[in-house]
Write a protein that holds these residues in place. Sequence first.
Motif: not given
Length: 214
Positions: A7-9, A13, A29-30, A32-35, A191
């Motif tokens: 995933s992109w993070p 990151c 964390d919000s 640095l996260t994604g779907n 992303p």
Amino acid sequence: MAWTVLSWPVLLCSAAAIAQADERCAVPDSLLTGNAFIERATAAASKNKAIKIVVVGGGSSTLPGPDGSKYAFPARLEAALKGRLPKLAIAVVTNVTRRQSAAQAAGIIKKVVVDEKPNLVIWQTGTNDAVRGTDLSAFRDTLSEGILNLQAKGADVILMNMQYSPRTETIVAVDTYDDSMRWVAREREVPLFDRLAIMRHWYDSGQFNLYAAT
């Protein structure tokens, strides 16, 4: 090594691994996260045991001074990824032009795909279009078409929005262009690395003084 979908993070990151001791870089964390996933790059890495990443956009991926580009994020990203994924051949290269608009970058991207054959393109954009007041519809169309062109050539795309600056917050409508980037990212299911929100968090929480010259 088993290679799972990244995933992109994990990609963007992971550069933070170099500076884990510096807690000033911490973010929620919000942010640095994604779907969205980078499945094309993952498949290429699994098959070839290598991945090539090209950073396209303005001058924020290079830094002036005696240490120069080795402290800019592309070099740090490459070092972090090599540390995390030692069995992969990893290269992060840049193709940047200062004060570049999204439309100008889109033209360069066509050549980048042919010359560099990247598995992943990190497209940082938005700042200069906001400064110039580019038509928002045209801006969105440029991003959308650019993403489709890259995907058609087998490359994944990560959009990176603009840097946050308290100096220009009230005079440049960056949030409007950021909203357009988010809309395109959702539409094309790619992303978006939220550099704007991360830097704004650093400033608002007092972790960094973004008025300081350094």
